[in-house]
Scaffold this active site. Structure first.
Site, PDB file in Angstrom:
ATOM      1  N   HIS A 102      10.513  -6.056   8.442  1.00 38.26           N
ATOM      2  CA  HIS A 102       9.568  -5.175   9.116  1.00 38.26           C
ATOM      3  C   HIS A 102      10.025  -3.741   8.925  1.00 38.26           C
ATOM      4  CE1 HIS A 102       7.038  -3.543  12.300  1.00 38.26           C
ATOM      5  NE2 HIS A 102       6.332  -4.648  12.152  1.00 38.26           N
ATOM      6  N   ASP A 125       4.282 -12.665  11.937  1.00 38.68           N
ATOM      7  CA  ASP A 125       3.486 -13.538  11.076  1.00 38.68           C
ATOM      8  C   ASP A 125       4.173 -14.858  10.751  1.00 38.68           C
ATOM      9  OD1 ASP A 125       1.236 -11.970  10.823  1.00 38.68           O
ATOM     10  OD2 ASP A 125       2.118 -10.760   9.233  1.00 38.68           O
TER      11      ASP A 125
HETATM   12  N1  ACO Z   1      12.314 -11.257   2.187  1.00 40.35           N
HETATM   13  C1  ACO Z   1      13.436 -10.910   1.522  1.00 40.35           C
HETATM   14  N2  ACO Z   1      13.891  -9.634   1.454  1.00 40.35           N
HETATM   15  C2  ACO Z   1      13.195  -8.702   2.086  1.00 40.35           C
HETATM   16  C3  ACO Z   1      12.028  -8.994   2.813  1.00 40.35           C
HETATM   17  C4  ACO Z   1      11.596 -10.324   2.849  1.00 40.35           C
HETATM   18  N3  ACO Z   1      10.501 -10.691   3.492  1.00 40.35           N
HETATM   19  N4  ACO Z   1      11.538  -7.872   3.338  1.00 40.35           N
HETATM   20  C5  ACO Z   1      12.346  -6.883   2.966  1.00 40.35           C
HETATM   21  N5  ACO Z   1      13.364  -7.385   2.195  1.00 40.35           N
HETATM   22  C6  ACO Z   1      14.435  -6.616   1.597  1.00 40.35           C
HETATM   23  C7  ACO Z   1      13.891  -5.846   0.403  1.00 40.35           C
HETATM   24  O1  ACO Z   1      13.982  -6.597  -0.785  1.00 40.35           O
HETATM   25  C8  ACO Z   1      14.759  -4.608   0.395  1.00 40.35           C
HETATM   26  O2  ACO Z   1      16.002  -4.969  -0.190  1.00 40.35           O
HETATM   27  P1  ACO Z   1      16.793  -3.901  -1.118  1.00 40.35           P
HETATM   28  O3  ACO Z   1      17.130  -2.772  -0.183  1.00 40.35           O
HETATM   29  O4  ACO Z   1      17.964  -4.674  -1.608  1.00 40.35           O
HETATM   30  O5  ACO Z   1      15.836  -3.502  -2.191  1.00 40.35           O
HETATM   31  C9  ACO Z   1      15.013  -4.347   1.880  1.00 40.35           C
HETATM   32  O6  ACO Z   1      14.871  -5.617   2.533  1.00 40.35           O
HETATM   33  C10 ACO Z   1      14.047  -3.357   2.487  1.00 40.35           C
HETATM   34  O7  ACO Z   1      12.728  -3.832   2.222  1.00 40.35           O
HETATM   35  P2  ACO Z   1      11.470  -2.911   1.989  1.00 40.35           P
HETATM   36  O8  ACO Z   1      10.413  -3.721   1.319  1.00 40.35           O
HETATM   37  O9  ACO Z   1      11.891  -1.633   1.353  1.00 40.35           O
HETATM   38  O10 ACO Z   1      11.049  -2.620   3.494  1.00 40.35           O
HETATM   39  P3  ACO Z   1       9.693  -1.939   3.961  1.00 40.35           P
HETATM   40  O11 ACO Z   1       9.972  -1.364   5.285  1.00 40.35           O
HETATM   41  O12 ACO Z   1       9.124  -1.071   2.914  1.00 40.35           O
HETATM   42  O13 ACO Z   1       8.690  -3.185   4.078  1.00 40.35           O
HETATM   43  C11 ACO Z   1       7.654  -5.140   4.818  1.00 40.35           C
HETATM   44  C12 ACO Z   1       8.469  -3.912   5.228  1.00 40.35           C
HETATM   45  C13 ACO Z   1       6.446  -4.704   3.981  1.00 40.35           C
HETATM   46  C14 ACO Z   1       7.123  -5.827   6.066  1.00 40.35           C
HETATM   47  C15 ACO Z   1       8.562  -6.092   4.021  1.00 40.35           C
HETATM   48  O14 ACO Z   1       9.624  -6.517   4.841  1.00 40.35           O
HETATM   49  C16 ACO Z   1       7.811  -7.275   3.451  1.00 40.35           C
HETATM   50  O15 ACO Z   1       7.205  -7.158   2.384  1.00 40.35           O
HETATM   51  N6  ACO Z   1       7.817  -8.457   4.159  1.00 40.35           N
HETATM   52  C17 ACO Z   1       7.100  -9.607   3.708  1.00 40.35           C
HETATM   53  C18 ACO Z   1       5.619  -9.488   4.074  1.00 40.35           C
HETATM   54  C19 ACO Z   1       5.396  -9.617   5.554  1.00 40.35           C
HETATM   55  O16 ACO Z   1       5.898 -10.502   6.227  1.00 40.35           O
HETATM   56  N7  ACO Z   1       4.566  -8.710   6.093  1.00 40.35           N
HETATM   57  C20 ACO Z   1       4.193  -8.714   7.500  1.00 40.35           C
HETATM   58  C21 ACO Z   1       4.848  -7.607   8.236  1.00 40.35           C
HETATM   59  S1  ACO Z   1       4.499  -7.672   9.946  1.00 40.35           S
HETATM   60  C22 ACO Z   1       2.927  -7.080  10.033  1.00 40.35           C
HETATM   61  O17 ACO Z   1       2.516  -6.245   9.293  1.00 40.35           O
HETATM   62  C23 ACO Z   1       2.091  -7.637  11.020  1.00 40.35           C
END
Ligand code: ACO
Length: 483
Positions: A358, A414
């Site tokens: 998140h 989610d």
């Molecule tokens: N699984 C594995 N690794 C993850 C995940 C995940 N679900 N989410 C983030 N990471 C890792 C990334 O790979 C990144 O690693 P790095 O620093 O080595 O490159 C680090 O954690 C930071 O992740 P970002 O994607 O840069 O975080 P951001 O804040 O931009 O994105 C988001 C947040 C979009 C929710 C992301 O965690 C994601 O894509 N999750 C999966 C989709 C999801 O569940 N969305 C629902 C969110 S809740 C909502 O909107 C209601």
């Protein structure tokens, strides 16, 4: 809080409802034990504009507005609506009461809640929007696309902006009594739609009670909170090849959503669980869809268009669309024994696991703290749900062990919501529309609050392109390679 019912609950039903409250209060206790819920001073103190903040890509860290509506403490993992902890609202409130709280800034009195609940129920009666929707190929559209369409259709003849004199005199374009769509030329190959709307006992007043209405926009909010639930349920029905239904007078908004979707009266447990889900999803800070709705509203467009934009933003897989993907992934994994191997492969392929991570929470999402144990409770009583829940639970263990320390990744809202919806037999493609049925309350509250001191949103971008290019006429340009 007890919903209006026509019959007394059986002992078993009462025990099930008590168990839901117990599960929520246990989740609260666990959260309070594991986290220290002190507010972050930089996000909870008086604002003196302009605010200094460090902004990252995707506006991370940017402060866009002041609000009294809700607060997400991402480092501690807590969520508050108007000062009330989400755990307490889930345990003791209803979606109707929570919507009132978000919109009006305080908990209602008994009389106010009774009036507000009746008003929302009337707002759920929107056959015109349903009928208009049924003239579109809803069953061939993604449900969120259909919901956005339905929300914008709901605007039809319901906002004062449409009464501008420059607009052509509005006519009843759809002849709702017969099932034809008048056109200038005879339509070819049209499918005939048959409308079957059952009138229940409500009268349909011209306007809502005046003491609840502070503005035309506020009335639009009531239309939207009631209407989005009906349209979302109607979309589900149309996709099953069935006719939309009108709400029943003795069910809550959550119960009526389920009834209008399935055609079956929900059990008290289903109604209560759906109500908890709606409370949990109602507001969540300046998330992408809320911001989208606020940006549109800040141009002094109208509330329906603003909420339509919120729905569009919510539909993406990085936002509300994630719960659909979670269930697809859990089904792809198939069984708890396949989790380790699947997760190893996901790491190798740099695949993000849907339902984890998140932008704000760097701790366990309090909403997942409620939904996880709730899905465990539902799976206990349902052998078909057990494998899905056990797979999810094992996956949570593996992901949290691998990423919680290093990257502060935990399950988000989610991750377990799909399992809860699955227990009610809801088609996964509709999960994100349920999110919208709830979040419309938060979108409306935030839009109304922002409009009180509106300033159009207008950030800037840093230009990294070239400067001073010379314009070359098209016949003198060199052709790009490969063309
Ligand atoms: N699984 C594995 N690794 C993850 C995940 C995940 N679900 N989410 C983030 N990471 C890792 C990334 O790979 C990144 O690693 P790095 O620093 O080595 O490159 C680090 O954690 C930071 O992740 P970002 O994607 O840069 O975080 P951001 O804040 O931009 O994105 C988001 C947040 C979009 C929710 C992301 O965690 C994601 O894509 N999750 C999966 C989709 C999801 O569940 N969305 C629902 C969110 S809740 C909502 O909107 C209601």
């Amino acid at each position: 809080m007890e919903q209006t019912r026509t019959r007394k609950l059986t002992e078993k039903e009462r025990a099930e409802l008590d168990r839901v409250t117990e599960v929520i209060l246990q989740a609260k206790e666990k959260a309070y034990r594991e986290t220290d819920s002190e507010p972050e001073p930089e996000l909870t103190s008086a604002v003196d504009w302009p605010v200094q903040c460090t902004v990252g890509p995707g506006l991370e860290g940017a402060i866009a507005a002041e609000t009294k509506i809700g607060y997400v403490n991402g480092t501690k993992g807590s969520l508050i609506y108007r000062g009330y902890d989400i755990f307490d609202l889930c345990a003791h409130s209803t979606f109707e009461e929570t919507s009132y709280l978000l919109l009006h800034g305080r908990l209602p009195s008994t009389a106010e809640l009774t009036q507000f609940t009746a008003l929302l129920k009337r707002k759920m009666l929107i056959p015109r929007t349903h009928r208009l929707l049924m003239t579109f190929p809803v069953e061939e559209m993604l449900p969120m696309a259909a919901l956005r369409l339905g929300t914008n259709l709901m605007r039809q003849k319901q906002t004062f902006r449409d009464q501008d004199t420059f607009l052509a005199e509005a006519k009843d374009h759809i002849a709702t009594d017969d099932d034809s769509i008048p056109m200038e030329t005879p339509p070819k190959g049209e499918k005939r739609s048959v409308f079957e709307f059952i009138r229940h006992i409500f009268s349909r007043p011209e306007t809502a009670p005046s003491d609840l209405i502070s503005s035309e926009e506020m009335e639009s909010c009531y239309n939207l909170i009631g209407g989005v639930a009906s349209v979302a349920a109607g979309i589900g029905r149309i996709r099953q090849g069935r006719m939309p239904l009108e709400p029943l007078p003795d069910l809550s908004l959550a119960g009526n959503y389920l009834y209008m979707l399935t055609g079956r009266r929900p059990t008290p447990l289903e109604e209560r669980v759906m109500d908890v889900c709606l409370i949990l999803h109602a507001d969540h800070g300046m998330n992408a869809s809320t911001f989208a709705a606020m940006v549109v509203a800040s141009t002094l467009s109208d509330v329906y268009f603003a909420i339509g934009s919120g729905i569009a933003a919510l539909s993406g897989p990085l936002h509300g669309g994630a719960n659909v993907e979670v269930v697809q992934v859990l089904e792809e994994i198939g069984s708890p024994k396949n989790v380790t191997e699947w997760y190893k492969r996901a790491i190798k392929e740099h695949r993000k696991v849907p339902g984890f991570g998140h932008r704000v929470y760097k701790a366990y999402d309090p909403r997942a703290r409620v939904l996880g144990p709730l899905s465990a409770m539902l799976a206990e009583a349902d052998d078909n749900l057990k494998p899905l829940y056990e797979t999810a639970s094992k996956l949570e263990g593996e992901v949290v062990a691998a990423l919680s320390e290093k990257k502060k990744i935990f399950p988000n809202v989610d991750f377990y919501s799909g399992i809860v919806y699955r227990s009610m037999g809801i088609d996964p493609h509709l999960y994100t529309t349920i999110f919208a049925v709830s979040r419309v309350a938060g979108w409306c509250a935030r839009v109304m609050e922002y409009l009180e001191h509106n300033r159009i949103f207008r950030p800037r971008a840093i230009y990294t392109g070239t400067l001073n290019e010379q314009y070359v006429p098209i016949d003198q340009r060199s052709q790009p390679k490969g063309s």
